[in-house]
Design an enzyme around this catalytic site. Sequence first.
Site, PDB file in Angstrom:
ATOM      1  CG  LEU A 218      -1.837  -1.205   1.396  1.00 20.42           C
ATOM      2  CD1 LEU A 218      -2.648  -1.073   2.673  1.00 20.42           C
ATOM      3  CD2 LEU A 218      -2.751  -1.354   0.192  1.00 20.42           C
ATOM      4  CB  CYS A 219       2.024   3.520  -2.466  1.00 18.30           C
ATOM      5  SG  CYS A 219       3.141   2.186  -2.929  1.00 18.30           S
ATOM      6  CG  ASP A 220       1.234   6.567   3.007  1.00 20.66           C
ATOM      7  OD1 ASP A 220       2.292   6.481   2.362  1.00 20.66           O
ATOM      8  OD2 ASP A 220       1.188   6.805   4.222  1.00 20.66           O
ATOM      9  CE  LYS A 221       6.325  11.726   0.095  1.00 11.38           C
ATOM     10  NZ  LYS A 221       6.092  12.635  -1.000  1.00 11.38           N
TER      11      LYS A 221
END
Length: 285
Positions: A218-221
Amino acid sequence: SDATRVKCVDEEDCRITHEECVPLDLVNKNDLLLVLPGARVPVDGIVMWGKSAANEAMVTGESLPVPKAKGDTVIGGTVNNDARIIVKATHVGQSSLLAGIIRLVEQAQTEKAPVQRYADRVSAVFVPFILALSLLTFVCWIAIAGGGRSLPNGSPDSPAGALALTFAVSVLVVACPCALGLATPTAVMVGMGIGAKKGVLIKGGPALEAAHGISTVLCDKTGTLTLGKPSVQTVIMVASEDKKAREEAAFLAGSLELDSLHPHALAVVEWARGETTKALSRPAG
């Protein structure tokens, strides 16, 4: 690398009165440093004069430049894009953020993963066992050769000691757990080194070992999964859509942005060079 150290009238009036190029190791806390467009910020610091934008992708992963003005912090190793700025050094040497990242990678490389500790325990028992087995092989073949029994390979004239030593070394080479003791730490070190070069920092061997079980990332940026630089995707021609007009527009846009180091300007220049056969030229004056 070197840094440009300057002296100013005072911290409020940043007119430069003296300028010198010094090795980075000689930069001290509270020194004023001049950073030109396109140059790397030498140390962590605070902007004292000027407005620019810094490419901090190497630290944050953000591809777009971050605006910098008086009072903003800058990170050593990042790139100053637009205009020259004067920076007051706040963290130098081992106290800088970049040095901290390097220490983190070095510590991670020396931290043992669970599988490595298990391999060490096995090696601690296995290595003495193999040495004892090799010695036993040597003694047995000495006894066989000394008893006048037939030797293998049709070599009755071979010295008994040489044959015994050959078989003992063979056992040692084939069965020695060198790979068991060396392969795991070598793999951990190489894996972390390659990851660091690609911008992935791994916090120790346990994290690297646990990574094999990852099924979802999961990438939150924003910007993390891009190429790291902007590019021109669509161009809408208002007056005319013919090829000649498009080439002329590309030539003019690329020429206007030719001297700029801003990522958007670089994207326009790259697009323009692909659209027109004319060499881009800087506007006169």
